[in-house]
Design a protein around this motif. Structure first.
Motif, PDB file in Angstrom:
ATOM      1  N   ASN A   1       0.844  -1.197   0.000  1.00 34.64           N
ATOM      2  CA  ASN A   1       0.000   0.000   0.000  1.00 34.64           C
ATOM      3  C   ASN A   1       0.884   1.253   0.000  1.00 34.64           C
ATOM      4  O   ASN A   1       1.660   1.472   0.941  1.00 34.64           O
ATOM      5  CB  ASN A   1      -0.905   0.026   1.227  1.00 34.64           C
TER       6      ASN A   1
ATOM      7  N   THR B 186      -3.350   5.906   0.535  1.00 36.03           N
ATOM      8  CA  THR B 186      -4.679   5.557   1.021  1.00 36.03           C
ATOM      9  C   THR B 186      -5.481   6.837   1.244  1.00 36.03           C
ATOM     10  O   THR B 186      -4.947   7.848   1.698  1.00 36.03           O
ATOM     11  CB  THR B 186      -4.594   4.749   2.326  1.00 36.03           C
TER      12      THR B 186
ATOM     13  N   ARG C  94     -12.048   2.669   2.005  1.00 39.09           N
ATOM     14  CA  ARG C  94     -10.777   3.298   1.662  1.00 39.09           C
ATOM     15  C   ARG C  94     -10.446   2.986   0.217  1.00 39.09           C
ATOM     16  O   ARG C  94     -10.697   1.878  -0.258  1.00 39.09           O
ATOM     17  CB  ARG C  94      -9.638   2.775   2.551  1.00 39.09           C
TER      18      ARG C  94
ATOM     19  N   LEU D  24      -7.312   2.522  -2.118  1.00 38.47           N
ATOM     20  CA  LEU D  24      -5.891   2.249  -1.982  1.00 38.47           C
ATOM     21  C   LEU D  24      -5.201   2.281  -3.343  1.00 38.47           C
ATOM     22  O   LEU D  24      -5.745   1.790  -4.338  1.00 38.47           O
ATOM     23  CB  LEU D  24      -5.665   0.872  -1.352  1.00 38.47           C
TER      24      LEU D  24
ATOM     25  N   ALA E 139     -11.105  -0.863  -0.505  1.00 43.61           N
ATOM     26  CA  ALA E 139     -11.155  -1.729   0.676  1.00 43.61           C
ATOM     27  C   ALA E 139     -12.461  -1.409   1.395  1.00 43.61           C
ATOM     28  O   ALA E 139     -12.550  -0.442   2.161  1.00 43.61           O
ATOM     29  CB  ALA E 139      -9.955  -1.484   1.585  1.00 43.61           C
TER      30      ALA E 139
ATOM     31  N   ALA F 286     -13.188  -0.586   5.400  1.00 42.59           N
ATOM     32  CA  ALA F 286     -11.893  -0.604   6.087  1.00 42.59           C
ATOM     33  C   ALA F 286     -11.798   0.413   7.212  1.00 42.59           C
ATOM     34  O   ALA F 286     -10.988   0.251   8.131  1.00 42.59           O
ATOM     35  CB  ALA F 286     -10.771  -0.358   5.080  1.00 42.59           C
TER      36      ALA F 286
ATOM     37  N   LEU G 180     -10.149  -5.455   7.287  1.00 44.59           N
ATOM     38  CA  LEU G 180      -9.282  -4.761   6.343  1.00 44.59           C
ATOM     39  C   LEU G 180      -8.670  -3.489   6.927  1.00 44.59           C
ATOM     40  O   LEU G 180      -7.888  -2.824   6.254  1.00 44.59           O
ATOM     41  CB  LEU G 180     -10.057  -4.406   5.072  1.00 44.59           C
TER      42      LEU G 180
ATOM     43  N   SER H  15      -5.113  -2.244   5.371  1.00 44.15           N
ATOM     44  CA  SER H  15      -5.207  -1.181   4.368  1.00 44.15           C
ATOM     45  C   SER H  15      -4.387   0.047   4.750  1.00 44.15           C
ATOM     46  O   SER H  15      -4.507   1.089   4.114  1.00 44.15           O
ATOM     47  CB  SER H  15      -6.675  -0.785   4.154  1.00 44.15           C
TER      48      SER H  15
END
Length: 283
Positions: free
Chosen positions: A11, A14, A22, A24, A38, A41, A48, A52
């Motif tokens: 990642n 974000t 989210r 990413l 995600a 998240a 997650l 994440s």
């Protein structure tokens, strides 16, 4: 049924999406840069959530969507948690991540770039944090090392061993305290200066006998020696012996060089500057 695919990814960026998701941006060796959602998240108990976060490497199962793909499953392989525990390390990590975000391609394998970034993030994370000048010297040295290698993988690393004007090998001369060489953004590296008595204020007007290339800055013998360490796979013990200010100049030179050749400003570099300023006030 949505098509599923697997990927390994780190990642790099974000941002919040909707009420609890989210978005990413992930670097994968298989597909290059991908942008995925995600789902949920940001909910307190989401599986997650931690997976994440920035600089987490996951094995992913992703479903293709009409506009954005979504993560179905994520199993963490490793995470660079040490980066987030120190402002200097975090700033250095974000600096390298920003370079990669500009360099990496989408829908193309980026295997070498993926493993190179992970290698340098791991080195920075494993630095032992101390509130002294040696720690800051090592941090900037490792950052400069990572920057150079990312430029090299892009094919635009500066020439540090040969004069860009003549092609002759250059070696630092420690016999004269005022010995200097030039560095040219246009030419792409170091240039020999015959008149070693030239002063810093005159460097804008310097040119080699066989070239009209502009000299952007001057480097002393130790700074050239540091530059010539950067192409190596690992920095030598020289990191612990050299002057802090010389590494700072090398990093800023690489920063300007990168911005000049890639055509964008490295915003994360301001975090490094802020960290070093705060550290000088509160050592």
């Amino acid at each position: 049924m949505a098509k599923l695919y697997k990927a390994t990814g780190i990642n790099l960026k974000t941002m919040p999406l909707g009420e609890s998701d989210r978005l990413l941006t992930i670097l994968t060796p298989e597909y290059g840069l991908i942008r995925v959602v995600a789902s949920g998240a940001r909910k307190p108990k989401s599986k997650l959530g931690g997976r994440s976060e920035l600089f987490v490497v996951n094995q992913l199962l992703i479903s293709q969507g009409r506009s954005l793909d979504r993560i179905n499953q994520a199993e963490t392989i490793t995470s660079y948690t040490g980066l987030s525990q120190n402002l200097g390390k975090l700033a250095a990590g974000q600096y390298l991540a920003e370079l990669v975000l500009y360099q990496a391609l989408s829908e193309h394998p980026q295997t070498e770039l993926f493993y190179l970034l992970n290698e340098h993030l791991e080195r920075i994370e494993q630095l032992h944090h101390k509130t002294d000048r040696l720690w800051h010297t090592q941090l900037i040295a490792y950052l400069a090392h990572g920057i150079y290698h990312l430029l090299a993988i892009e094919g635009i690393a500066p020439q540090v061993h040969k004069c860009c004007a003549t092609g002759n090998e250059l070696e630092p001369n420690f016999n004269y305290s005022d010995w200097q060489i030039g560095f040219s953004m246009d030419a792409g590296g170091v240039i020999k200066i015959d008149d070693i008595s030239v002063v810093q204020s005159d460097y804008q007007n310097l040119s080699n006998q066989n070239s009209s290339t502009k000299i952007n800055t001057l480097l002393n013998a130790n700074q050239l020696l540091l530059l010539q360490q950067l192409p190596q796979a690992k920095l030598q013990t020289l990191v612990q012996l050299t002057a802090y200010q010389d590494w700072v100049k090398v990093e800023k030179l690489l920063r300007k060089y990168t911005q000049y050749h890639l055509g964008y400003s490295i915003r994360s570099a301001e975090l490094i500057d802020t960290y070093l300023q705060l550290s000088s006030i509160h050592p």
